[in-house]
Every structure is written in structure tokens, then in C-alpha cells.
Design a protein around this motif. Structure first.
Motif, short mmCIF file in Angstrom:
data_model
loop_
_atom_site.label_atom_id
_atom_site.label_comp_id
_atom_site.label_asym_id
_atom_site.label_seq_id
_atom_site.Cartn_x
_atom_site.Cartn_y
_atom_site.Cartn_z
N GLY A 268 8.95 -11.72 -3.07
CA GLY A 268 7.69 -11.03 -2.85
C GLY A 268 7.86 -9.55 -2.52
N GLU A 269 6.72 -8.89 -2.25
CA GLU A 269 6.73 -7.48 -1.83
C GLU A 269 7.07 -7.44 -0.34
N VAL A 270 8.06 -6.64 0.03
CA VAL A 270 8.54 -6.63 1.42
C VAL A 270 8.19 -5.32 2.12
N ILE A 271 7.65 -5.45 3.34
CA ILE A 271 7.42 -4.29 4.21
C ILE A 271 8.08 -4.59 5.55
N VAL A 272 8.78 -3.61 6.11
CA VAL A 272 9.45 -3.80 7.41
C VAL A 272 8.75 -2.94 8.47
N ALA A 273 8.44 -3.55 9.63
CA ALA A 273 7.93 -2.80 10.79
C ALA A 273 8.62 -3.38 12.00
N ALA A 274 9.50 -2.61 12.62
CA ALA A 274 10.34 -3.19 13.68
C ALA A 274 10.61 -2.16 14.78
N PRO A 275 11.02 -2.62 15.95
CA PRO A 275 11.30 -1.70 17.07
C PRO A 275 12.44 -0.73 16.73
N HIS A 276 12.32 0.48 17.22
CA HIS A 276 13.36 1.49 16.90
C HIS A 276 14.67 1.22 17.63
N THR A 277 14.63 0.43 18.72
CA THR A 277 15.86 0.03 19.42
C THR A 277 15.78 -1.46 19.73
N ALA B 258 5.39 -9.24 25.50
CA ALA B 258 4.89 -7.98 26.06
C ALA B 258 4.22 -7.14 24.97
N ILE B 259 3.14 -6.47 25.34
CA ILE B 259 2.57 -5.43 24.48
C ILE B 259 2.49 -4.15 25.31
N THR B 260 2.38 -3.02 24.63
CA THR B 260 2.48 -1.73 25.30
C THR B 260 1.10 -1.14 25.50
N ILE B 261 0.67 -1.07 26.76
CA ILE B 261 -0.67 -0.53 27.01
C ILE B 261 -0.64 0.76 27.83
N HIS B 262 0.53 1.11 28.41
CA HIS B 262 0.59 2.28 29.29
C HIS B 262 1.06 3.55 28.60
N HIS B 263 1.61 3.41 27.40
CA HIS B 263 1.89 4.62 26.63
C HIS B 263 1.57 4.35 25.16
N PRO B 264 1.30 5.41 24.40
CA PRO B 264 0.93 5.18 23.00
C PRO B 264 2.16 4.86 22.15
N LEU B 265 1.91 4.34 20.97
CA LEU B 265 2.98 3.96 20.06
C LEU B 265 3.16 5.02 18.98
N ARG B 266 4.42 5.33 18.68
CA ARG B 266 4.76 6.26 17.61
C ARG B 266 5.32 5.48 16.42
N VAL B 267 4.95 5.89 15.23
CA VAL B 267 5.41 5.21 14.02
C VAL B 267 6.16 6.21 13.15
N SER C 285 9.58 2.40 11.70
CA SER C 285 10.27 2.27 12.97
C SER C 285 9.28 2.61 14.09
N ILE C 286 9.14 1.74 15.06
CA ILE C 286 8.07 1.87 16.07
C ILE C 286 8.67 1.79 17.48
N ASN C 287 8.19 2.66 18.39
CA ASN C 287 8.73 2.64 19.76
C ASN C 287 8.03 1.61 20.63
N GLY C 288 7.94 0.38 20.14
CA GLY C 288 7.23 -0.67 20.90
C GLY C 288 8.00 -1.96 20.90
N THR C 289 7.34 -3.00 21.39
CA THR C 289 7.93 -4.34 21.43
C THR C 289 7.75 -5.00 20.05
N PRO D 37 -0.57 17.69 19.64
CA PRO D 37 -0.78 19.11 19.31
C PRO D 37 0.03 19.59 18.11
N ARG D 38 1.04 18.84 17.71
CA ARG D 38 1.82 19.20 16.51
C ARG D 38 1.33 18.49 15.26
N GLY D 39 0.20 17.78 15.37
CA GLY D 39 -0.39 17.14 14.19
C GLY D 39 0.19 15.78 13.84
N ASN D 40 1.08 15.26 14.70
CA ASN D 40 1.66 13.94 14.44
C ASN D 40 0.79 12.83 15.05
#
Lengths: 254, 254
Positions: free
Chosen positions: A27-36, A44-53, A67-71, B198-201
Motif C-alpha cells: 500500500g501507500e505508506v506514510i510515517v509519523a513518529a517521535p523525533h526521539t 500520554a498526550i502533550t497538552i502543556h507545550h505545542p507540537l512541532r512537525v 518527525s514530531i516532538n511528541g509521544t 514569529p518566523r512563520g513556522n
């Protein structure tokens, strides 16, 4: 079939790379996984800081990868609800984890929680783990997951289900077959190590060795011990129906 | 009766203070809770850094209290296995949470995970949450928990059970009674808010509003809506027995 892949060992782990490459054949594959690495994060989900992708180059492939800075649960939630909003996956697969996710331990598992998050959003999912950390390759497990993913996709009747796979690390010839199992019981003894810092203050590491407990013969633990591939269907409804009737009889006025 | 208390709002939250004070009337109370708020941590445990324990003065009381730099599950695990090794608690109570823990959401809940951790260690437990965040006092809920804790202690037959309580925030006169319930279904829509730095990200906040879904009439969600105290027995065996037979029929050779 559109397949979303995540894990808890981090997006640059060997297990997710081999899994994603293998699944391209079905099939068509997409990966979304924690950066570390985010092991033992439970649900756990992250509610105290925003997520970067970050959209990244995934090893030597052209697979679409985030790559996402979350759980692990964050990654699956964000991928389904935001990144893939208009092209939802048909199936979510989490792994291949470097080490087993058996019995009671699934409740601590980041690998399994990624799959649970998908099931909460009505997408059937698979969590896949190697039976021990002594592995040099994941190819056989990845090929097996391809087969199971196709079965799930064509059966289409596993709503609310997470298929939890533990794959033995013996040689291919020693594998005895597949067993559909229930979750066994995993408990630990001596679960903390106390140490002193250079100032004489205590700190504690979570540690512990698995206790040798009586297991149900249908359990995932017994299946893996006997070199079977273990497949356990799990769900996320924690209601304890057996106790329900008992508590109903209590007198709440007294 | 020896009672261990934890929470996920942190050791200096109002809910845990009022709960601990009230429970002194029914047993010996020990508090072990996260040093800061750890909401939505699910069943995470801390394996990448060690845990620190500070024995603290608990508000205006002489209650034995430990502040720990971990998750709710860490606190309960560490208290039972290390701090209270030779004097295990008879019951573990988590709360009182500032806001509900209903339906599917219990899987994300730090409050509930503290109670689940106790049940894994064969200690019956209670998780208690207020039905909304619009509360100025927790006393009535705390008094109710005292009654339930005594019932559990004297029944002694709730192995593997977590008693999940959600207490309405209407006035005492409006409370209609107690309902023993099952977990309902909670899903969210528009669950991410995308913003630009502020950097548009881009960055993403987990958000979302609860969807108005059809609920089972026995569910915790319906009970609370109708001003009943909701009591749901929950457990930690995630095996999906209904799907078990279905998957067993699959042909794994094909």
C-alpha cells in the motif's frame, strides 16, 4: 490501502525503517513518529507545550515522513486529524519495537498506545514488537505484518480492535507457527534501585526483573516462550464487567 | 486501614489536600504525588532519568507526604515498592481531580493511571474526579470517598479492580443518587489548532471539543449529565475477547 506508520523507538530506529520499506509492497505508506525515543510513555498526550512537525527525508526512501516532538499517541492523533485530514489512513501500524510488549506491560507501552489512539479514531491498527532485544534483523516480522495488514484490510470487520503482535527472535526454521492469544500477567520484583548522588542524597531508578508467574496457557507470554508468533486482539474499553454486578449490590445509602 | 493517596494535579493541588484530610477519619494516610501537574500523562513511567523523593510538610497537617519528580504511576509504584515496602497500603486513592475522567478519556488520565498501577500490584484502588472544572469545594466528594473506601476495605473482594468515581458539581440538594456505570464513548472534533511562530513556522496545540455521541444509558457520561454520582469498575486487562474467536478463524498459512 493507505498505511500510517508510527513507533516509540523514534523515527530513526531500524525497526520502523524495515517495516515501512516492507509495507510499500502492499500500500501507500506514510510515517509519523517521535523525533526521539519515547518508550514507556503509556498513553500520554502533550497538552502543556505545542507540537512541532518536520517533514523529513526517511533514510534512503522517498516515503512521506513526519518527525514530531511528541509521544507516539500524539503522532498518530496529529497525523490523522491534521496532516492527513483529507486522506485518512485505512490502517495504522506501530513498530517494529525493539523488545516485547506482552501481558500487563502493554499498558505502559508507547508502541501499543500509538495503535490504541488509531482504534479510538475508528481505524483498525497493529502493534508489532520483537520478542526480545537480541535482534539483528526485522525482515521476517515485517513480511508477516504485510500479510496481517492485508487480512485486516480485506476482512474489514475488526472495528475497535488493536492487533498486538509479538514476533519470536529465534531463527526462522525454529518458529512453530501462529497463536491467537490473550494478555498474560507480567509483574516485576525489586523494581527500584536506590543510589546516592555525590552530595549524599538518594535517587531511585525504575528497574526490576520479571517474576516467574503462573500463566494461562492461551497467553501471549506462553506462546512466545514456545517460539510461536503471538497475536493478541486488544481494545480500549476498560470497564470491568465482572465486578459491575457486584458493586451494583452495594448499599450506597449506608 | 492504611491509605496511600496520589493524584495528577500535583501534590499542592486543593483536591488532594481535602481528600487526604477527610480520609484521616477512616485510616492512616500517606501522600505520594507528583511535584508538579502531570495531567494527560496516561500510564507513562519514567525510565530515562532517576526519580527524586522529597519528604515535605503537607499544608497545615502532620500527614506523611512525599513529593516526587515523576508521573502519577511512578509515584504509586515507588511508594508501594520502596517507600512503604514494609507497610504496604490496604487501598490506594487518586484524586480528587479537577475535572472529569469519563469514558474513553480514562486511557489518557494520570489520575486513573495512578489507581491502575495500584491494581496491577494487587491493591484495590479508587480514582476520583469532579464532574467539571467549575468547582470551589471538594468536601462532599471527599466524604463520599471515605464511605466507598470503607466499603472496599470491608468487602475485600475487589481484586484487580479500580473504582472510578466522577462526582457531580451541582449543589448537594440536586444530586439524585449513585449509579454504577460502564465507560461511555468520548471523542473530540477539531482536535488540533495550528499556529505560526514569529518566523512563520507552524506549530500545533492539542485542543478539540467533545462530540455529542449516542451513549449507552448505563454509561458514566449519562449518569453525570443527570446529576448522579458515577461509579465505574475498571480493570487493566485489555484483551478483546469478542474479537479473539474471529481472529482464530483466520488462515495464517495463506
Amino acid at each position: 490501502m493507505r498505511i500510517l506508520i508510527s513507533n516509540d523507538d523514534g523515527i530513526f530506529a531500524e525497526g520502523i525503517y524495515i517495516l515501512a520499506k516492507a509495507l510499500q509492497s502492499v500500500g501507500e505508506v506514510i510515517v509519523a513518529a517521535p523525533h526521539t525515543e519515547r518508550s514507556a510513555t503509556g498513553h500520554a498526550i502533550t497538552i502543556h507545550h505545542p507540537l512541532r512537525v518536520d517533514k523529513i527525508k526517511f533514510f534512503d526512501t522517498s516515503i512521506e515522513a513526519y518527525s514530531i516532538n511528541g509521544t507516539p499517541a500524539d503522532c498518530v492523533k496529529l497525523a490523522i486529524e491534521a496532516l492527513l485530514k483529507d486522506r485518512k489512513p485505512d490502517i495504522v501500524i506501530s513498530g517494529i519495537n525493539n523488545g516485547p510488549n506482552l501481558g500487563t506491560d502493554v499498558i505502559y507501552s508507547g508502541t501499543v498506545s500509538a495503535a490504541v489512539e488509531a482504534a479510538i479514531m475508528d481505524i483498525t491498527s497493529i502493534a508489532v514488537s520483537m520478542g526480545s532485544t537480541e535482534i539483528t534483523q526485522y525482515e521476517d516480522a515485517a513480511q508477516f505484518v504485510c500479510k496481517i495488514a492485508e487480512k485486516i484490510f480485506y476482512h474489514q470487520d475488526l472495528k475497535d480492535t488493536i492487533v498486538n503482535i509479538n514476533y519470536p527472535t529465534c531463527s526462522k526454521e525454529e518458529i512453530k507457527g501462529v497463536k491467537v492469544t490473550t494478555l498474560g500477567v507480567r509483574k516485576y520484583e525489586n523494581s527500584f534501585v536506590e543510589r546516592k548522588d555525590p552530595r549524599g542524597n538518594s535517587y531511585f531508578w525504575i528497574s526490576g526483573t520479571v517474576m516467574d508467574l503462573q500463566q494461562n496457557q492461551n497467553s501471549d507470554i506462553i506462546a512466545l516462550q514456545n517460539n510461536y508468533i503471538s497475536i493478541t486482539p486488544i481494545h480500549f474499553d476498560l470497564t470491568h464487567f465482572k465486578t459491575f454486578e457486584k458493586i451494583k449490590e452495594w448499599d450506597f445509602q449506608g
